[in-house]
Design an enzyme around this catalytic site. Structure first.
Site, PDB file in Angstrom:
ATOM      1  CG  MET A 169     104.878 -32.592  46.100  1.00 51.98           C
ATOM      2  SD  MET A 169     105.564 -33.469  47.520  1.00 51.98           S
ATOM      3  CE  MET A 169     104.051 -34.158  48.187  1.00 51.98           C
ATOM      4  N   GLY A 223     108.314 -27.937  40.126  1.00 50.92           N
ATOM      5  CA  GLY A 223     107.641 -28.055  41.418  1.00 50.92           C
ATOM      6  C   GLY A 223     106.144 -28.016  41.174  1.00 50.92           C
ATOM      7  CE  LYS A 224     100.797 -28.265  38.757  1.00 52.53           C
ATOM      8  NZ  LYS A 224     100.962 -27.747  37.402  1.00 52.53           N
ATOM      9  N   GLY A 225     102.214 -27.312  43.549  1.00 51.05           N
ATOM     10  CA  GLY A 225     101.584 -27.144  44.854  1.00 51.05           C
ATOM     11  C   GLY A 225     100.092 -27.332  44.751  1.00 51.05           C
TER      12      GLY A 225
END
Ligand code: NAD
Length: 401
Positions: free
Chosen positions: A50, A95-97
């Site tokens: 994201m 962001g992050k994953g």
């Protein structure tokens, strides 16, 4: 989690007189990448990245491997990363994953295949000037090194600035392992200076004597001679000793893979007892949501330092403030990690490797400014530190858009 994050932003947005349109802008995610990774063994895993905001710089945030990863959680964490980078004023976004997987059930070969395939899906959307991922829960420098290699093979990039949290020999930064704990020490010390409490003796207890918690203790013992650790726990429970515990000795004990409840000193305590122990500062470095409306009234400390992400839930935060307890919010207290990630990225872009002293000096200076800005905002706007940190971050995000 996403709902709670959005509620926090809306509440602070209202307090600083933002319009509903401005609040909506802060809540929106720029891009969502949701896909499936198929392993050669036939397993399928849901995967996410994201990208919340790049208004202030490339997206930045970790990748977690966990069976409970889901799109809402990843979106919330991406939003919080944009706020964290803005709160401490580094030129990066959020962001992050994540991958929905229990990595402990994979062989090394499967873990490497999963990591590389994640990058194959995302390579057009990430990179040194687009999105710079990092390790998070259950991901480490070894996994990041595979990801960098895959990214380089696919794109020809040679900067090493595509990911942070690399191993030292492969473009990682000095001081990254200790950065979050060191940052916690700096934030607490700076805050005490602003509050006129510097130089006074204080006792502290650490919940979660793991990576972050142990570095907090080790660095505090070295640099803050008037601070004394009197309690520490891990997931097994731990010990309380009113005459003081030595972080280095506990660290050695933990390195022998022993549990703190077996530590041969002090009185044995449970994690719940740690919360109510007689300390000036309670350092929460284990998990989220450990202090809730059910146990907030037990806390005797004057300060709660949130080194884990969200260890004090919103209701408990309100109760603690009413009890006169200062909560130092995660967005500031644990930002040392992302700050040194930023410094790693800068070193890679410049093809340099800085000394530990240089990294730590820059970390100190960035955190000193961040604490001053957030503390002053809390006084000016009559807000607690969490609201003030969010207000500073939201304002900066909107100014950059
Ligand atoms: P870690 O796994 O090294 O340490 C966690 C510690 O908490 C361990 O000692 C574990 O035994 C203990 N623990 C687990 N469950 C517990 C429980 N129920 N009660 C008490 N203790 C418990 O992890 P870490 O890297 O030190 O991270 C700790 C926290 O800080 C996590 O919430 C993480 O998301 C957050 N955080 C870490 C970083 C970083 O740079 N590592 C940065 C920001 C935030």
């Amino acid at each position: 989690m996403l709902h709670a994050t959005h509620q926090q932003i809306k509440a602070v947005g209202k307090k600083i007189d933002l319009t509903p349109e401005q609040i909506d802008k802060v809540l929106q995610v720029n891009a969502r990448h949701e896909f499936e990774i198929l392993l050669k063994n036939g397993q399928k895993h849901n995967a996410y990245r994201m990208q919340h905001s790049n208004a202030r710089g490339p997206y930045k945030g970790g990748i977690r491997f966990h069976p409970e990863v889901n799109s809402g959680e990843v979106q919330a964490l991406a939003t919080l990363m944009s706020l964290k980078t803005a709160a401490v004023n580094i030129p990066l976004g959020g962001g992050k994953g994540g991958i929905q997987v229990n990595p402990k059930l994979l062989t090394i070969e499967e873990l490497e295949e999963l990591s590389r395939k994640y990058v194959q899906h995302l390579s057009p959307h990430i990179g040194p000037y687009k999105d710079v991922p990092a390790p998070d829960v259950n991901t480490d420098p070894r996994i990041i090194d595979w990801m960098v290699e895959e990214y380089e093979d696919l794109t020809g990039d040679t900067t090493k600035a595509s990911f942070t949290g690399k191993s030292l020999g492969k473009g990682g930064s000095e001081g990254r392992d200790a950065a979050t704990g060191r940052g916690g020490v700096i934030v607490l010390a700076e805050l005490l200076k602003h509050m006129g409490l510097s130089g006074k003796k204080l006792t502290y207890g650490i919940q979660g004597f793991g990576n972050v918690g142990s570095f907090f203790g080790l660095i505090a013992a070295e640099e803050q001679k008037k601070w004394q650790m009197v309690a520490a726990t891990d997931s097994s429970g731990g010990v309380f000793e009113k005459n003081g515990l030595w972080p280095a000795e506990l660290d050695d004990f933990k390195k022998q893979k022993k549990q703190l409840r077996h530590y041969p000193a002090g009185i044995k305590i449970t994690n719940e007892e740690l919360l109510s122990s007689d300390v000036d500062v309670l350092v929460l470095a284990a998990l989220g949501d450990v202090v809730t409306s059910k146990n907030a009234h037990l806390i005797k400390a004057k300060f709660v330092l949130e080194l884990a992400n969200g260890p004090v839930d919103d209701k408990a935060h309100e109760l603690l403030e009413k009890q006169g307890i200062t909560v130092v919010p995660d967005i500031l207290a644990n930002s040392g990690g992302v700050i040194v990630s930023y410094l790693e990225w800068l070193q890679n872009l410049d093809d340099k490797h800085w000394s530990l002293t240089k990294v730590n000096t820059k970390l100190y200076s960035l955190l000193q400014d961040a604490v001053a800005t957030i503390y002053n905002a809390s006084i000016d706007k009559h807000m607690n530190l969490k609201e003030a940190a969010l207000a500073v971050a939201i304002t900066r995000l909107l100014q950059a858009q």
